[in-house]
Design an enzyme around this catalytic site. Structure first.
Site, mmCIF file in Angstrom:
data_model
loop_
_atom_site.group_PDB
_atom_site.id
_atom_site.type_symbol
_atom_site.label_atom_id
_atom_site.label_comp_id
_atom_site.label_asym_id
_atom_site.label_seq_id
_atom_site.Cartn_x
_atom_site.Cartn_y
_atom_site.Cartn_z
ATOM 1 N N TYR A 44 0.890 -1.387 -0.067
ATOM 2 C CA TYR A 44 -0.085 0.182 -0.104
ATOM 3 C C TYR A 44 0.812 1.384 -0.058
ATOM 4 O O TYR A 44 0.394 2.252 -0.594
ATOM 5 C CB TYR A 44 -1.056 -0.027 1.177
ATOM 6 C CG TYR A 44 -2.247 -0.900 0.778
ATOM 7 C CD1 TYR A 44 -3.181 -0.351 0.229
ATOM 8 C CD2 TYR A 44 -2.381 -2.176 1.341
ATOM 9 C CE1 TYR A 44 -4.411 -1.114 -0.347
ATOM 10 C CE2 TYR A 44 -3.447 -2.791 0.934
ATOM 11 C CZ TYR A 44 -4.445 -2.336 0.227
ATOM 12 O OH TYR A 44 -5.497 -3.109 -0.168
ATOM 13 N N ASP A 78 -11.856 -18.053 3.694
ATOM 14 C CA ASP A 78 -12.144 -16.980 3.606
ATOM 15 C C ASP A 78 -12.003 -16.007 2.299
ATOM 16 O O ASP A 78 -12.160 -14.859 2.104
ATOM 17 C CB ASP A 78 -11.782 -15.911 4.736
ATOM 18 C CG ASP A 78 -10.637 -15.344 4.825
ATOM 19 O OD1 ASP A 78 -9.727 -15.473 3.716
ATOM 20 O OD2 ASP A 78 -10.516 -13.873 5.516
HETATM 21 N N1 LIG Z 1 -22.625 -7.654 6.786
HETATM 22 C C1 LIG Z 1 -22.120 -6.742 7.673
HETATM 23 N N2 LIG Z 1 -22.767 -5.945 8.262
HETATM 24 C C2 LIG Z 1 -21.971 -4.815 8.893
HETATM 25 N N3 LIG Z 1 -20.792 -4.938 8.995
HETATM 26 C C3 LIG Z 1 -19.877 -5.712 8.593
HETATM 27 C C4 LIG Z 1 -20.740 -6.861 7.861
HETATM 28 N N4 LIG Z 1 -19.697 -7.759 7.182
HETATM 29 C C5 LIG Z 1 -18.454 -7.268 7.876
HETATM 30 N N5 LIG Z 1 -18.606 -6.216 8.761
HETATM 31 C C6 LIG Z 1 -17.630 -5.346 9.206
HETATM 32 O O1 LIG Z 1 -16.887 -4.921 7.936
HETATM 33 C C7 LIG Z 1 -15.348 -4.817 8.354
HETATM 34 C C8 LIG Z 1 -14.762 -5.799 7.469
HETATM 35 O O2 LIG Z 1 -15.219 -7.169 7.377
HETATM 36 P P1 LIG Z 1 -14.259 -8.323 7.180
HETATM 37 O O3 LIG Z 1 -12.778 -8.127 7.626
HETATM 38 O O4 LIG Z 1 -14.927 -9.633 7.506
HETATM 39 O O5 LIG Z 1 -14.126 -8.215 5.434
HETATM 40 P P2 LIG Z 1 -13.339 -9.088 4.575
HETATM 41 O O6 LIG Z 1 -14.026 -9.372 3.185
HETATM 42 O O7 LIG Z 1 -12.705 -10.180 5.105
HETATM 43 O O8 LIG Z 1 -12.162 -8.106 4.188
HETATM 44 P P3 LIG Z 1 -10.694 -8.241 3.384
HETATM 45 O O9 LIG Z 1 -10.901 -8.560 2.034
HETATM 46 O O10 LIG Z 1 -10.079 -6.969 3.404
HETATM 47 O O11 LIG Z 1 -10.152 -9.387 4.236
HETATM 48 C C9 LIG Z 1 -15.366 -5.494 9.766
HETATM 49 O O12 LIG Z 1 -15.293 -4.477 10.682
HETATM 50 C C10 LIG Z 1 -16.936 -6.221 10.086
HETATM 51 O O13 LIG Z 1 -17.009 -6.248 11.469
HETATM 52 N N1 LIG Z 2 -2.947 -6.545 -4.540
HETATM 53 C C1 LIG Z 2 -3.487 -7.761 -3.757
HETATM 54 N N2 LIG Z 2 -3.410 -9.011 -4.302
HETATM 55 C C2 LIG Z 2 -4.185 -10.134 -3.943
HETATM 56 O O1 LIG Z 2 -4.127 -10.957 -4.382
HETATM 57 C C3 LIG Z 2 -4.920 -9.855 -2.406
HETATM 58 N N3 LIG Z 2 -5.566 -10.491 -1.849
HETATM 59 C C4 LIG Z 2 -5.933 -9.670 -0.747
HETATM 60 N N4 LIG Z 2 -5.366 -8.558 -0.893
HETATM 61 C C5 LIG Z 2 -5.580 -7.278 0.106
HETATM 62 C C6 LIG Z 2 -6.767 -6.597 -0.041
HETATM 63 C C7 LIG Z 2 -7.059 -6.043 1.366
HETATM 64 O O2 LIG Z 2 -6.368 -4.961 1.661
HETATM 65 C C8 LIG Z 2 -6.403 -7.157 2.063
HETATM 66 C C9 LIG Z 2 -7.132 -8.179 2.861
HETATM 67 O O3 LIG Z 2 -7.997 -8.846 1.972
HETATM 68 O O4 LIG Z 2 -5.280 -7.881 1.423
HETATM 69 C C10 LIG Z 2 -4.611 -8.378 -2.203
HETATM 70 N N5 LIG Z 2 -4.081 -7.337 -2.880
#
Ligand SMILES: Nc1ncnc2c1ncn2[C@@H]1O[C@H](COP(=O)(O)OP(=O)(O)OP(=O)(O)O)[C@@H](O)[C@H]1O
Ligand SMILES: Nc1nc(=O)c2ncn([C@H]3C[C@H](O)[C@@H](CO)O3)c2[nH]1
Length: 228
Positions: A44, A78
């Site tokens: 980033y 995930d």
């Molecule tokens: N359906 C929802 N409603 C409200 N808040 C949510 C929901 N899903 C996730 N959140 C909140 O949004 C934030 C991001 O969620 P999460 O870390 O699960 O996303 P992610 O898809 O795994 O992200 P990343 O791709 O960055 O790993 C967290 O603070 C979580 O508590």
């Molecule tokens: N550049 C890049 N390539 C990937 O394959 C990838 N998979 C996840 N991410 C970044 C997104 C979130 O910041 C954070 C959590 O998902 O990591 C990626 N970024």
């Protein structure tokens, strides 16, 4: 053996739903390497310099999880390996990879996918995709608070995130490694609202029953407690 993978853009709620779903189904969660990922903050801060390294890092950690997950009984992952190329291609399209890096990455990915084909289980049983709009995505990214993902850290992230959403649409439409289903992440607040959580679990349960992956009489309380 049932393997479920979650997909969706940054902050869609994949990790959150992985926790909920694995607890509900009594299966093991596999999380993407984020907080322990030493390359993510470097990426980033200087995306052009670190895009290739980050992709290789993610591919390697994802491959470890998949190998583990596909040899165990029931799992929830995930993020899918199929999204890695989406991220890489998008970064390459905006000039963050040399043609040598592009060629090397795709060769490595191809090689790893070949290894997966030799596993006892080749594909997940179900992909659960969380759909979110740009506004929801930004709200969630803010709520989670990783400093380097904030628009205040780098205003060009607005373009990056909007572009990512554009890449996800055809990606999901074309995904055909397993049955798939979508969750409306804009409408369903499965973290804070118990009724929404119940709706999401019912939608996934119905799909698993339809696929014969859960008994028809499966009827478990959706009242499960998850740390946010
Ligand atoms: N359906 C929802 N409603 C409200 N808040 C949510 C929901 N899903 C996730 N959140 C909140 O949004 C934030 C991001 O969620 P999460 O870390 O699960 O996303 P992610 O898809 O795994 O992200 P990343 O791709 O960055 O790993 C967290 O603070 C979580 O508590
Ligand atoms: N550049 C890049 N390539 C990937 O394959 C990838 N998979 C996840 N991410 C970044 C997104 C979130 O910041 C954070 C959590 O998902 O990591 C990626 N970024």
């Amino acid at each position: 053996m049932t393997v479920i993978v979650l997909s969706g853009p940054i902050g869609a709620g994949k990790s959150s739903l992985t926790g909920i779903l694995s607890k509900y189904l009594g299966t093991k969660p596999f999380y993407e390497s984020v907080d322990d990922n030493p390359v993510l903050p470097l990426f980033y801060a200087d995306p052009k310099k670190y895009a290739f390294l980050l992709q290789v890092y993610f591919l390697n950690t994802r491959f470890h999880s998949i190998k583990d997950a596909l040899t165990q009984d029931n799992n929830v992952l995930d993020r899918s390996i199929y999204e890695d190329a989406l991220f890489f291609q998008m970064n390459a399209d905006i000039g963050r990879a040399t043609s040598e890096e592009v060629d090397t990455y795709y060769e490595l990915l191809h090689n790893m996918m070949g290894e997966l084909k030799r596993m006892p289980k080749k594909n997940p049983d179900l992909l659960v995709h969380i759909n979110v709009s740009y506004d929801t995505m930004i709200k969630r990214i803010k709520k989670r608070g990783r400093p380097y993902e904030q628009l205040s850290y780098d205003s060009s992230l607005e373009d990056y995130y909007k572009r990512l959403l554009r890449y996800y649409k055809p990606w999901y439409e074309n995904y055909d490694y397993s049955p798939k289903m979508e969750i409306d992440g804009d409408k369903l607040d499965f973290m804070a609202n118990p009724e929404d959580k119940q709706t999401v679990l019912e939608q996934i349960t119905a799909k698993l029953k339809e696929m014969g992956k859960l008994p028809e009489d499966w009827d478990k309380s959706t009242d499960i407690q998850i740390e946010a």
